[in-house]
Design a protein around this motif. Structure first.
Motif, PDB file in Angstrom:
ATOM      1  N   ASP A 118       0.857  -1.189   0.000  1.00 36.13           N
ATOM      2  CA  ASP A 118       0.000   0.000   0.000  1.00 36.13           C
ATOM      3  C   ASP A 118       0.892   1.237   0.000  1.00 36.13           C
ATOM      4  O   ASP A 118       2.118   1.138   0.101  1.00 36.13           O
ATOM      5  N   GLU A 119       0.270   2.409  -0.135  1.00 38.40           N
ATOM      6  CA  GLU A 119       1.033   3.647  -0.258  1.00 38.40           C
ATOM      7  C   GLU A 119       1.945   3.913   0.941  1.00 38.40           C
ATOM      8  O   GLU A 119       3.085   4.341   0.778  1.00 38.40           O
ATOM      9  N   ALA A 120       1.438   3.676   2.133  1.00 45.22           N
ATOM     10  CA  ALA A 120       2.232   3.952   3.332  1.00 45.22           C
ATOM     11  C   ALA A 120       3.489   3.089   3.376  1.00 45.22           C
ATOM     12  O   ALA A 120       4.595   3.589   3.616  1.00 45.22           O
ATOM     13  N   HIS A 121       3.329   1.785   3.134  1.00 46.32           N
ATOM     14  CA  HIS A 121       4.480   0.887   3.159  1.00 46.32           C
ATOM     15  C   HIS A 121       5.407   1.147   1.974  1.00 46.32           C
ATOM     16  O   HIS A 121       6.624   1.006   2.092  1.00 46.32           O
ATOM     17  N   ALA A 122       4.835   1.531   0.848  1.00 49.01           N
ATOM     18  CA  ALA A 122       5.649   1.858  -0.323  1.00 49.01           C
ATOM     19  C   ALA A 122       6.550   3.046  -0.038  1.00 49.01           C
ATOM     20  O   ALA A 122       7.738   3.046  -0.399  1.00 49.01           O
ATOM     21  N   ARG A 123       6.000   4.034   0.622  1.00 50.17           N
ATOM     22  CA  ARG A 123       6.774   5.244   0.942  1.00 50.17           C
ATOM     23  C   ARG A 123       7.941   4.911   1.867  1.00 50.17           C
ATOM     24  O   ARG A 123       9.058   5.388   1.662  1.00 50.17           O
ATOM     25  N   ILE A 124       7.690   4.075   2.858  1.00 49.18           N
ATOM     26  CA  ILE A 124       8.746   3.667   3.794  1.00 49.18           C
ATOM     27  C   ILE A 124       9.794   2.830   3.075  1.00 49.18           C
ATOM     28  O   ILE A 124      11.003   3.073   3.212  1.00 49.18           O
ATOM     29  N   PHE A 125       9.352   1.849   2.300  1.00 53.61           N
ATOM     30  CA  PHE A 125      10.277   0.990   1.552  1.00 53.61           C
ATOM     31  C   PHE A 125      11.164   1.833   0.640  1.00 53.61           C
ATOM     32  O   PHE A 125      12.384   1.663   0.609  1.00 53.61           O
TER      33      PHE A 125
END
Length: 143
Positions: free
Chosen positions: A74-81
């Motif tokens: 999802d967007e949140a995990h994508a941003r962190i990754f």
């Protein structure tokens, strides 16, 4: 509770390379835009950032776990990754529209899949797919 902090100035800001693509997505909300045009712009961004596109790496090179991870991303995990790998997926108006594709490229880079050998194999696979289609006599690939 732990806090993750990233130096935003040390991250490669993909939005800086994606201005034309972002504008194209914005325009697509107001009038029809050809999907091929969006694909060309996305590929131009990838070439600018990584020197490769998603067409240069076969899906088969990713482990099943990678496919499962990408499918649930999802967007949140994508941003962190992305930030953990040195990239920023946020533009002037929020998360970039093509964030998932950029994560695909970041993961390919992380896995060491962005190589000339993989590019040649992926291009040969695409060419063979087109050549096996009815009424196709040749494939021209340009850069």
């Amino acid at each position: 509770m732990s806090s993750i902090a990233y130096n935003q100035f040390a991250l490669t800001r993909i939005a800086d390379f994606a201005r034309s693509l972002t504008r194209l997505h914005f325009n697509a909300r107001r009038y029809p835009v050809d999907d091929d045009q969006i694909d060309r712009e996305f590929n131009a961004v990838c070439l600018s950032v990584w020197g490769y596109t998603t067409d240069d790496v076969s899906d088969d090179l990713f482990a099943l776990e990678d496919h499962a991870w990408l499918d649930q991303l999802d967007e949140a995990h994508a941003r962190i990754f992305a930030a953990e790998q040195g990239y920023d997926l946020v533009g002037d108006d929020g998360m970039l529209t093509d964030w998932w594709g950029y994560c695909w490229m970041i993961l390919a880079e992380k896995r060491g899949l962005l190589t000339a050998e993989n590019r040649a194999a992926a291009r040969a696979e695409i060419e063979q797919k087109y050549l096996s289609a009815t009424n196709v006599v040749g494939v021209i690939i340009g850069r």
